[in-house]
Scaffold this motif. Structure first.
Motif, PDB file in Angstrom:
ATOM      1  N   LEU A 264      10.993  -3.429 -10.837  1.00  0.00           N
ATOM      2  CA  LEU A 264       9.710  -3.066 -11.445  1.00  0.00           C
ATOM      3  C   LEU A 264       8.551  -3.455 -10.530  1.00  0.00           C
ATOM      4  CD1 LEU A 264      10.382  -4.049 -15.158  1.00  0.00           C
ATOM      5  CD2 LEU A 264       9.936  -1.741 -14.293  1.00  0.00           C
ATOM      6  N   SER A 265       8.672  -4.598  -9.864  1.00  0.00           N
ATOM      7  CA  SER A 265       7.643  -5.013  -8.917  1.00  0.00           C
ATOM      8  C   SER A 265       7.536  -4.004  -7.775  1.00  0.00           C
ATOM      9  CB  SER A 265       7.970  -6.405  -8.368  1.00  0.00           C
ATOM     10  OG  SER A 265       7.034  -6.795  -7.384  1.00  0.00           O
ATOM     11  N   HIS A 266       8.676  -3.513  -7.322  1.00  0.00           N
ATOM     12  CA  HIS A 266       8.693  -2.501  -6.257  1.00  0.00           C
ATOM     13  C   HIS A 266       8.127  -1.176  -6.758  1.00  0.00           C
ATOM     14  CE1 HIS A 266      10.285  -0.431  -2.675  1.00  0.00           C
ATOM     15  NE2 HIS A 266      10.648   0.529  -3.502  1.00  0.00           N
ATOM     16  N   LEU A 267       8.535  -0.772  -7.940  1.00  0.00           N
ATOM     17  CA  LEU A 267       8.142   0.518  -8.502  1.00  0.00           C
ATOM     18  C   LEU A 267       6.635   0.609  -8.744  1.00  0.00           C
ATOM     19  CD1 LEU A 267       9.366   3.209  -9.660  1.00  0.00           C
ATOM     20  CD2 LEU A 267       9.410   2.059 -11.890  1.00  0.00           C
ATOM     21  N   THR A 268       5.989  -0.513  -8.979  1.00  0.00           N
ATOM     22  CA  THR A 268       4.554  -0.533  -9.280  1.00  0.00           C
ATOM     23  C   THR A 268       3.708  -0.920  -8.073  1.00  0.00           C
ATOM     24  OG1 THR A 268       4.789  -2.808 -10.117  1.00  0.00           O
ATOM     25  CG2 THR A 268       4.920  -1.019 -11.732  1.00  0.00           C
ATOM     26  N   ASP A 269       4.299  -0.905  -6.873  1.00  0.00           N
ATOM     27  CA  ASP A 269       3.592  -1.276  -5.647  1.00  0.00           C
ATOM     28  C   ASP A 269       3.282  -0.016  -4.830  1.00  0.00           C
ATOM     29  OD1 ASP A 269       2.647  -2.241  -3.273  1.00  0.00           O
ATOM     30  OD2 ASP A 269       4.226  -3.724  -2.985  1.00  0.00           O
ATOM     31  N   PRO A 270       2.034   0.471  -4.836  1.00  0.00           N
ATOM     32  CA  PRO A 270       1.704   1.691  -4.084  1.00  0.00           C
ATOM     33  C   PRO A 270       1.963   1.558  -2.587  1.00  0.00           C
ATOM     34  CG  PRO A 270      -0.050   1.130  -5.631  1.00  0.00           C
ATOM     35  CD  PRO A 270       0.879  -0.043  -5.590  1.00  0.00           C
ATOM     36  N   ASP A 271       1.881   0.363  -2.054  1.00  0.00           N
ATOM     37  CA  ASP A 271       2.138   0.177  -0.628  1.00  0.00           C
ATOM     38  C   ASP A 271       3.598   0.472  -0.287  1.00  0.00           C
ATOM     39  OD1 ASP A 271      -0.478  -0.557  -0.159  1.00  0.00           O
ATOM     40  OD2 ASP A 271      -0.079  -2.707  -0.406  1.00  0.00           O
ATOM     41  N   GLN A 272       4.488   0.328  -1.267  1.00  0.00           N
ATOM     42  CA  GLN A 272       5.915   0.551  -1.036  1.00  0.00           C
ATOM     43  C   GLN A 272       6.357   1.962  -1.412  1.00  0.00           C
ATOM     44  OE1 GLN A 272       7.947  -1.501   0.499  1.00  0.00           O
ATOM     45  NE2 GLN A 272       6.456  -3.166   0.654  1.00  0.00           N
ATOM     46  N   VAL A 273       5.805   2.508  -2.494  1.00  0.00           N
ATOM     47  CA  VAL A 273       6.302   3.800  -2.996  1.00  0.00           C
ATOM     48  C   VAL A 273       5.239   4.890  -3.002  1.00  0.00           C
ATOM     49  CG1 VAL A 273       8.097   2.704  -4.388  1.00  0.00           C
ATOM     50  CG2 VAL A 273       5.874   3.154  -5.406  1.00  0.00           C
ATOM     51  N   GLY A 274       4.028   4.588  -2.558  1.00  0.00           N
ATOM     52  CA  GLY A 274       3.004   5.611  -2.438  1.00  0.00           C
ATOM     53  C   GLY A 274       2.615   6.245  -3.767  1.00  0.00           C
ATOM     54  N   ALA A 275       2.499   7.585  -3.753  1.00  0.00           N
ATOM     55  CA  ALA A 275       2.040   8.307  -4.944  1.00  0.00           C
ATOM     56  C   ALA A 275       3.026   8.241  -6.089  1.00  0.00           C
ATOM     57  CB  ALA A 275       1.767   9.769  -4.584  1.00  0.00           C
TER      58      ALA A 275
END
Length: 287
Positions: A264-275
């Protein structure tokens, strides 16, 4: 319990034995012993297979929850970076929303054991309630289930068809039972007080292919038709009450395992997953 669930899920001792790689006699003996211990009949013959009794259905429901909790407990005591993550996704989200974040997550945390199941919405939320999945990405969960929305991403449902489609005379193309999109389509037609011909095609891909071929119109997630709209294969069709706001939600139980929190931390990080990033929620439980 695992043997009984194998029989329950396959409605056959023979198929359960093949799945478990044991003999049919061993499966029958295990179920018979379980029935003696419980003092209740769990299965009964039905045609060439078997069916669950009322007691069997109740016991199967408990078995799913107990076994799911046991697996969840094992995952909970492992470090997040080496844990297990079982994600359930509806077909549209699997194809157009989740794959890129999953790929970048695997690159960051290669030791997390990932599994992805794709099912209709209702089945996914049932698996989550039974702790057979750790996280579900789909529409809004049913009320009163105790499931928690952890993050969301904007999304719309729009009516589309081939360029010459007429929604007032066209056949409406539907997903299979258990689909949230199908339920939204039926509710829309009810509100419009219209009863057009319908055609159930089951899968998301089949519905879109039929719409492109001119077989009818359909209500679909905008995320799924970006390329079709750009190429002119499909066009938006103005209809009352559309487009509908239907955000994607990342949903868990009250106490998600560490690997889920990490994802969830990854999924909500725009720097990691963009748009594709989701927006964190405050832990919303539908009433």
């Amino acid at each position: 319990m695992q043997t009984f669930l194998a029989v329950a899920d396959r409605a056959s001792v023979r198929r359960a034995a093949a799945y478990l790689h044991v003999t049919e006699a061993a499966v029958s003996a295990a179920v018979a012993q379980l029935e003696r211990q419980l003092g209740a009949r769990l299965i009964t013959r039905s045609g060439r297979g078997i069916a669950l009794t009322d007691a069997g259905r109740v016991y199967a429901d408990y078995c799913r929850t107990i076994l799911g909790l046991m697996q969840e407990a094992q995952a909970a005591v492992r470090r997040a970076e080496t844990g297990r993550l079982r994600i359930g996704v509806v077909a549209t989200a699997a194809e157009y929303v989740v794959l890129a974040p999953l790929a970048s997550f695997r690159q960051r945390y290669p030791d997390v054991e990932l599994s992805l199941s794709i099912h209709p919405r209702d089945l996914l939320f049932a698996e989550l309630r039974h702790h057979e999945a750790d996280l579900v990405i789909a529409g809004r969960p049913p009320q009163g289930t105790g499931l928690i929305i952890r993050a969301s991403r904007p999304n719309q449902l729009v009516v589309v068809g081939a360029p010459d489609a007429d929604p007032h005379t066209a056949t409406w193309l539907l997903r299979g039972p258990g689909s949230g999109t199908r339920d939204a389509t039926v509710a829309l037609l009810d509100r419009l007080q219209t009863a057009p011909p319908t055609l159930t095609l089951g899968t998301h891909g089949a519905v879109l292919a039929a719409a492109r071929a001119g077989l009818g119109v359909t209500l679909v997630h905008r995320d799924a038709i970006t390329d079709d709209l750009a190429a002119g294969r499909l066009v938006p069709i103005p209809m009352p009450d559309t487009p509908m706001d239907r955000p994607w939600h990342a949903v868990t139980t009250v106490t998600p395992p560490p690997a889920v929190v990490l994802f969830l931390s990854h999924l909500t990080d725009p720097d990691q997953v963009g748009a594709a990033a989701f927006t964190p929620a405050t832990g919303v439980s539908p009433r």
